[in-house]
Design a protein around this motif. Structure first.
Motif, PDB file in Angstrom:
ATOM      1  N   ALA A 111       0.395  -0.988   0.115  1.00 48.90           N
ATOM      2  CA  ALA A 111       0.439   0.096  -0.067  1.00 48.90           C
ATOM      3  C   ALA A 111       0.819   1.640  -0.467  1.00 48.90           C
ATOM      4  CB  ALA A 111      -0.765  -0.157   1.219  1.00 48.90           C
ATOM      5  N   GLY A 112       0.201   1.945  -0.077  1.00 42.95           N
ATOM      6  CA  GLY A 112       1.101   3.669  -0.184  1.00 42.95           C
ATOM      7  C   GLY A 112       1.340   4.128   0.834  1.00 42.95           C
ATOM      8  N   ARG A 113       0.353   4.035   1.961  1.00 43.19           N
ATOM      9  CA  ARG A 113       0.969   4.096   3.585  1.00 43.19           C
ATOM     10  C   ARG A 113       0.388   2.941   4.558  1.00 43.19           C
ATOM     11  NH1 ARG A 113      -1.655   9.688   6.372  1.00 43.19           N
ATOM     12  NH2 ARG A 113      -0.851   9.218   8.368  1.00 43.19           N
ATOM     13  N   GLY A 114       1.732   2.098   4.866  1.00 44.32           N
ATOM     14  CA  GLY A 114       0.867   1.437   5.914  1.00 44.32           C
ATOM     15  C   GLY A 114       0.988   1.517   7.457  1.00 44.32           C
ATOM     16  N   HIS A 115       0.121   1.194   7.888  1.00 39.82           N
ATOM     17  CA  HIS A 115      -0.912   1.348  10.109  1.00 39.82           C
ATOM     18  C   HIS A 115      -0.332   0.579   9.665  1.00 39.82           C
ATOM     19  CE1 HIS A 115      -2.757   4.556   6.731  1.00 39.82           C
ATOM     20  NE2 HIS A 115      -2.036   5.222   7.978  1.00 39.82           N
TER      21      HIS A 115
END
Length: 296
Positions: A256-260
């Protein structure tokens, strides 16, 4: 001051240990946040190791599309119709060989086969899940893989093979996430044996249940299932936010573009995530989405 990131086009989130509270419920705050981002044009997709039978109580949280990526990426389940839109799994011949090799390598190992239309458990598999008929524990799992034993039709592909290590401290119930067990010496020895036995024929996913090895076909992963779904919608990886807590979420977070990662995630997630958010108990996913909505 850092400017908050704009909203993504899609939010992909794991369930147990990430979105769901310790009792397995979705808080009212999280429900409201999911509705709000969907009203803002963001698609929300659950990507979970759970089988379809553990998803019914979440039908009101999946938005207008009504689908969930489940079984660790082996199926896309339509909650409205109770049918699978996609199914990926093991070849029967390969699985028969893997089962036999595990029997030889681990004395008294308990195995289960998860198909999208229902499970099959060894008779001695731990019985921690309520509501299952006795018939699912009737025979050793390899009996259901024997072509001569299939009287009518072809069984659905096996999406996941579960192997439970012999001995106490085992958990296979939904939501029983025990993060400390990832470093348990007995568990690590068991996992190492399983990896050695299966080789390249399957990959081992760890979603947090103590003593439970989850084996998937080599091409079945959360990130590959998410990538297929996004391609279907014309959404690029950079427009996706992913949330998770266990090693089986790591590739999805990296894709993903931003992983949390939630605050109490496995160390591998904490090290590999772009952002660390609050725990499920503290509604970390909801707080992150609320902050993003305020920035729009």
């Amino acid at each position: 001051m850092t400017t908050p990131a704009p909203l993504p086009r899609l939010v992909a989130t794991d369930l147990d240990g990430t979105l769901l509270r310790p009792d397995g419920t979705v808080s009212e705050r999280t429900r409201a946040a999911l509705r709000a981002v969907e009203d803002a044009g963001v698609e929300v997709l659950f990507v979970t190791a759970r089988p379809p039978r553990w998803l019914d109580g979440l039908a009101d949280c999946v938005g207008g599309h009504g689908r969930v990526v489940c079984l660790g990426g082996a199926a896309v389940w339509d909650l409205a119709t109770g049918t699978a839109e996609e199914v990926h799994g093991f070849e029967d011949d390969t699985l028969r060989t893997i089962v036999g090799d595990l029997r030889d390598a681990v004395q008294d190992v308990a195995l289960a086969l998860e198909r999208h239309d229902g499970p099959t458990f060894d008779p001695w598999f731990p019985r921690g899940e309520p509501g299952l008929p006795d018939a699912v524990h009737a025979v050793p799992v390899e009996r259901t893989l024997d072509p001569a034993a299939v009287r009518t039709g072809r069984p659905a592909p096996v999406g996941k093979l579960l192997a439970v290590r012999p001995g106490p401290g085992r958990s296979t119930r939904p939501g029983d996430v025990q993060r400390g067990d990832a470093g348990d010496a007995d568990q690590e020895e068991f996992f190492a044996t399983v990896r050695s036995v299966v080789g390249q024929r399957a990959h081992l996913a760890f979603s947090g249940a103590a003593g439970l090895a989850e084996l998937l076909a080599p091409e079945v992963t959360k990130d590959s299932a998410l990538a297929r779904w996004c391609a279907r919608l014309g959404i690029d990886a950079e427009d996706v936010w992913a949330f998770g807590d266990m090693p089986n979420d790591l590739a999805m977070l990296r894709w993903a573009g931003r992983g949390h990662a939630v605050a109490d995630a496995h160390p591998d997630l904490l090290a590999g995530a772009d952002v660390v958010v609050g725990s499920a108990e503290d509604d970390g996913v909801a707080a992150t989405l609320e902050a993003a909505l305020r920035s729009v």
